[in-house]
Structure formats: C-alpha cells, structure tokens
Design a protein around this motif. Structure first.
Motif, PDB file in Angstrom:
ATOM      1  N   MET A   1      -7.600 -17.553 -31.920  1.00 46.47           N
ATOM      2  CA  MET A   1      -8.831 -16.875 -32.016  1.00 46.47           C
ATOM      3  C   MET A   1      -9.410 -16.966 -30.185  1.00 46.47           C
ATOM      4  SD  MET A   1     -12.442 -15.946 -33.254  1.00 46.47           S
ATOM      5  CE  MET A   1     -11.359 -15.626 -35.404  1.00 46.47           C
ATOM      6  N   THR A   2      -9.103 -16.820 -29.013  1.00 45.96           N
ATOM      7  CA  THR A   2      -9.993 -16.841 -27.912  1.00 45.96           C
ATOM      8  C   THR A   2     -11.084 -16.593 -27.711  1.00 45.96           C
ATOM      9  OG1 THR A   2      -7.660 -16.142 -26.820  1.00 45.96           O
ATOM     10  CG2 THR A   2      -9.560 -16.215 -25.471  1.00 45.96           C
ATOM     11  N   ILE A   3     -11.720 -17.323 -27.478  1.00 49.15           N
ATOM     12  CA  ILE A   3     -13.571 -17.236 -26.575  1.00 49.15           C
ATOM     13  C   ILE A   3     -14.252 -17.802 -25.870  1.00 49.15           C
ATOM     14  CG2 ILE A   3     -15.020 -18.016 -28.354  1.00 49.15           C
ATOM     15  CD1 ILE A   3     -13.716 -18.991 -30.467  1.00 49.15           C
ATOM     16  N   PRO A   4     -14.358 -16.373 -25.011  1.00 49.56           N
ATOM     17  CA  PRO A   4     -14.188 -16.455 -23.765  1.00 49.56           C
ATOM     18  C   PRO A   4     -16.250 -16.633 -24.162  1.00 49.56           C
ATOM     19  CG  PRO A   4     -14.014 -14.218 -23.928  1.00 49.56           C
ATOM     20  CD  PRO A   4     -13.642 -14.756 -25.702  1.00 49.56           C
ATOM     21  N   VAL A   5     -17.078 -17.314 -23.577  1.00 49.63           N
ATOM     22  CA  VAL A   5     -18.662 -17.306 -23.925  1.00 49.63           C
ATOM     23  C   VAL A   5     -19.308 -16.883 -22.395  1.00 49.63           C
ATOM     24  CG1 VAL A   5     -20.425 -18.992 -24.605  1.00 49.63           C
ATOM     25  CG2 VAL A   5     -18.295 -19.714 -25.799  1.00 49.63           C
ATOM     26  N   SER A   6     -20.018 -15.979 -23.004  1.00 50.88           N
ATOM     27  CA  SER A   6     -20.692 -15.167 -21.604  1.00 50.88           C
ATOM     28  C   SER A   6     -22.074 -15.186 -21.899  1.00 50.88           C
ATOM     29  CB  SER A   6     -20.077 -14.173 -21.109  1.00 50.88           C
ATOM     30  OG  SER A   6     -20.583 -12.783 -22.130  1.00 50.88           O
ATOM     31  N   GLY A   7     -22.283 -14.673 -23.292  1.00 54.87           N
ATOM     32  CA  GLY A   7     -23.430 -14.469 -23.824  1.00 54.87           C
ATOM     33  C   GLY A   7     -24.832 -15.967 -23.749  1.00 54.87           C
ATOM     34  N   GLN A   8     -26.318 -15.753 -23.470  1.00 58.65           N
ATOM     35  CA  GLN A   8     -26.693 -16.497 -24.167  1.00 58.65           C
ATOM     36  C   GLN A   8     -27.395 -15.646 -25.173  1.00 58.65           C
ATOM     37  OE1 GLN A   8     -27.964 -19.628 -23.723  1.00 58.65           O
ATOM     38  NE2 GLN A   8     -28.394 -18.955 -21.461  1.00 58.65           N
ATOM     39  N   VAL A   9     -27.063 -17.201 -26.229  1.00 57.11           N
ATOM     40  CA  VAL A   9     -28.089 -16.890 -27.220  1.00 57.11           C
ATOM     41  C   VAL A   9     -28.818 -17.934 -27.573  1.00 57.11           C
ATOM     42  CG1 VAL A   9     -27.712 -17.722 -30.350  1.00 57.11           C
ATOM     43  CG2 VAL A   9     -25.298 -16.538 -28.719  1.00 57.11           C
ATOM     44  N   ARG A  10     -29.736 -18.022 -27.986  1.00 59.86           N
ATOM     45  CA  ARG A  10     -30.849 -18.327 -28.339  1.00 59.86           C
ATOM     46  C   ARG A  10     -31.339 -18.652 -29.590  1.00 59.86           C
ATOM     47  NH1 ARG A  10     -32.245 -15.498 -23.640  1.00 59.86           N
ATOM     48  NH2 ARG A  10     -32.943 -13.799 -24.810  1.00 59.86           N
ATOM     49  N   SER A  11     -32.090 -19.701 -30.302  1.00 64.13           N
ATOM     50  CA  SER A  11     -32.873 -19.951 -31.515  1.00 64.13           C
ATOM     51  C   SER A  11     -33.688 -19.273 -31.757  1.00 64.13           C
ATOM     52  CB  SER A  11     -32.402 -21.992 -31.698  1.00 64.13           C
ATOM     53  OG  SER A  11     -33.431 -22.090 -32.658  1.00 64.13           O
ATOM     54  N   MET A  12     -34.614 -19.401 -32.865  1.00 62.37           N
ATOM     55  CA  MET A  12     -36.232 -18.893 -33.171  1.00 62.37           C
ATOM     56  C   MET A  12     -36.488 -20.069 -33.447  1.00 62.37           C
ATOM     57  SD  MET A  12     -36.532 -16.128 -35.254  1.00 62.37           S
ATOM     58  CE  MET A  12     -34.485 -16.668 -36.582  1.00 62.37           C
ATOM     59  N   THR A  13     -36.146 -21.926 -33.469  1.00 64.09           N
ATOM     60  CA  THR A  13     -36.877 -22.736 -32.774  1.00 64.09           C
ATOM     61  C   THR A  13     -37.026 -23.219 -31.438  1.00 64.09           C
ATOM     62  OG1 THR A  13     -36.442 -23.628 -35.353  1.00 64.09           O
ATOM     63  CG2 THR A  13     -37.129 -24.822 -33.511  1.00 64.09           C
ATOM     64  N   GLY A  14     -38.606 -23.607 -31.423  1.00 62.10           N
ATOM     65  CA  GLY A  14     -38.707 -23.863 -29.469  1.00 62.10           C
ATOM     66  C   GLY A  14     -39.935 -24.673 -29.482  1.00 62.10           C
ATOM     67  N   PHE A  15     -39.599 -25.445 -27.877  1.00 60.92           N
ATOM     68  CA  PHE A  15     -41.317 -26.075 -28.216  1.00 60.92           C
ATOM     69  C   PHE A  15     -41.870 -26.443 -26.213  1.00 60.92           C
ATOM     70  CE2 PHE A  15     -43.657 -29.478 -26.185  1.00 60.92           C
ATOM     71  CZ  PHE A  15     -44.878 -29.030 -27.192  1.00 60.92           C
ATOM     72  N   GLY A  16     -42.471 -25.693 -25.369  1.00 65.33           N
ATOM     73  CA  GLY A  16     -43.040 -25.447 -24.152  1.00 65.33           C
ATOM     74  C   GLY A  16     -43.830 -25.947 -24.200  1.00 65.33           C
ATOM     75  N   SER A  17     -44.362 -26.173 -22.929  1.00 65.84           N
ATOM     76  CA  SER A  17     -46.215 -27.137 -22.427  1.00 65.84           C
ATOM     77  C   SER A  17     -45.411 -26.877 -21.090  1.00 65.84           C
ATOM     78  CB  SER A  17     -45.514 -28.386 -23.388  1.00 65.84           C
ATOM     79  OG  SER A  17     -44.817 -29.986 -22.971  1.00 65.84           O
TER      80      SER A  17
END
Length: 307
Positions: A1-17
């Motif tokens: 299976m060929t897997i070209p990665v172009s999308g930006q998947v994001r987790s719902m867990t995160g922290f920022g400051s």
C-alpha cells in the motif's frame, strides 16, 4: 500500500503557553485541550475582558475543530487607569438627593458617607467596553499566538498517532489479502472434501434386497455445493473492506479533520470483518479475522484522539 503523506492530522490533546510584554502590561496565556466529541471552550480571564469572549470564541473556532479547550489569561497590568471602573455620577447624585430629601421631610440630620458608594456595585460601570483599542488588539494577538502554539503541539501528537494508525492499516490490508488468497485456495478443497463425505455416507446406506449402495447424483451435489459456496462467499465483504482501508489512508494523509470520518469508516470495517468471520468456517481464516479485529480495535482507540 503506497502511503503519500500530505495532510496535517492533529491530536485533540495539546498544551500551549505564551508570555509577552506590551505597553499595557504582561500577558500570560495558557491553553489546554483534551478529547471531546464537539468543541467546548472554557474561559478563565479577568472580568474586564468578559465582553471580548464572544469575539475571541469565534477566533478559537476558526482554529480548532474539536476538543475541550480551557483558556486562561493572567494579565499583569502596568497601567491600572485603563481598566479602572467608572462611577455612574448621575445615578449616584440622584440617590444622594433622594436620601437628602427624605431626611429633610423627617427632620433628621443628613451627612452622606461617600465611602458607601464603593460597595454599591450597580453604580460602577464595567471598564471592558472602554478598553483602549490598542490593548484589545494586543490581547487578540496574544490569543492567536497561544492558539498557534497549542496547534503545533497537537500537530506533533497527531503525526505520532497518524504513523501508528497507518502502520496498522498496512497490516490489516495484508491480512485482507491473505484471507482472499486462502479463500480462493480452499474452495476446490472444500468441494472435494464434501464429495468424499457424501460418497462415504451413500456407501454406508444399503437399499434393496441385494444391498446395493445409493449412487451419487453429481448435478444435485454441484447444485448444493453452489448454494453452500454462495452462503460462505466473502468476496464482496473483502472488496468493501479493502476499499474502506484505502479510503482511511486517503483521509488520514490528505485531510486535517479526519477523526469523525475515520471513526465512521472503522465501524464499517468492523461490520464487514464480522460478517466474514460469521461466513467463513475455517480455523486458519478465523485466526486471521481475530488478528484483523485486534488491529482495528487499536485503530479505533487511537482515532478517538484525532481532531
């Protein structure tokens, strides 16, 4: 299976400051995000910023799609005059005049205690509507900065989840291919085994005075075998399963908001593989079905954390 990665998947867990200084003081923003079916935003901000919540929430919703989001702002002002509440002098004067008139009618001395006005919250106007435009813009910039920071965190987490799910999708596709090959190889053997069993049964049954055995009706046997084969045929299920896996890879590598789509597709995959397990009466194939379900269940757990 060929897997070209172009999308930006994001987790719902995160922290920022972020923390930065402007002409009005020091802004300390912090954002924490966890799993949630929908986008839920909770604010912990100074009271004089409450009127800005509506506009700020639109900004948050333009950046985040899902998850519970807790946003806090600790604002250390260097200019207290910009948020000083203002007294409604007209209303306060009216109250004093009414009390003075009442005291005059009752022939009582009246000496107003202006300190009591401090405790009359209805006489004080919230300063939020009077915040300087430059300060409001600076606060908006701080919010965008902290949202960018938490998105970077969520993107890094999302890449880890994406790679894990992609690896499992590859294993599941290999299992589907193995099942397809085994089903094709076992069909002729099942036909021969069934013919042998029927012949054995017919030889054991004696009819007539001479004890002759029954004769196998080959066309009827083939007809019955065709019916059994049709009931046990899983080619359609395997075709749909392969299509679902390919679509899952496309969603995972090309789309940012992949969580809900993958959750639906994995439910469909579970339905198809369960049908295969019910139709196929073979120990080896059953082990493959169980292995597929194990990988699929891990994918379903991981995808619950994708935005």
């Amino acid at each position: 299976m060929t897997i070209p990665v172009s999308g930006q998947v994001r987790s719902m867990t995160g922290f920022g400051s972020i923390s930065f200084q402007d002409d009005y003081g020091c802004q300390n923003w912090e954002v924490r995000t966890v799993n949630s079916r929908y986008l839920e935003v909770k604010w912990r901000i100074p009271g004089y910023c409450r009127r800005l919540e509506h506009a700020w929430e639109k900004v948050v919703r333009s950046r985040l799609a899902r998850g519970r989001v807790d946003i806090s702002l600790d604002l250390r002002l260097s200019r207290p005059d910009v948020v000083c509440p203002t007294l409604d002098i007209i209303q306060a004067q009216g109250i004093l005049n009414q009390i003075r008139e009442l005291a005059g009618k009752a022939d009582l001395p009246f000496q107003p205690d202006l300190n009591q006005l401090v405790h009359q919250t209805s006489l004080w106007r919230d300063p939020a509507g009077d915040l300087p435009k430059a300060m409001v813009q600076s606060l908006g910039t701080g919010l965008l900065m902290v949202l960018d920071d938490v998105q970077e965190f969520r993107s890094r987490e999302g890449c880890i989840l994406r790679d894990d799910i992609l690896a499992r999708l590859e294993r599941m596709q290999r299992i589907v291919t193995e099942i397809q090959e085994q089903v094709g190889q076992r069909a002729p053997r099942r036909l021969e085994m069934l013919r042998e069993r029927v012949n054995t049964l017919l030889q054991d049954i004696k009819i007539g005075s001479d004890g002759a055995s029954l004769v196998l009706d080959e066309p009827r046997l083939l007809q019955e075998i065709a019916l059994i084969a049709d009931r046990q045929d899983v080619s359609e299920e395997l075709t749909r399963l392969s299509a679902h896996l390919e679509e899952s890879v496309r969603i995972l590598t090309e789309l940012a908001d992949s969580g809900r789509r993958l959750d639906f597709l994995f439910q469909e995959c579970l339905r198809e593989i369960a049908t295969c397990g019910n139709k196929v009466q073979d120990a080896d194939l059953s082990r493959d079905v169980v292995a597929f379900k194990a990988e699929l269940e891990k994918c379903r757990e991981q995808v619950q954390n994708l935005e």
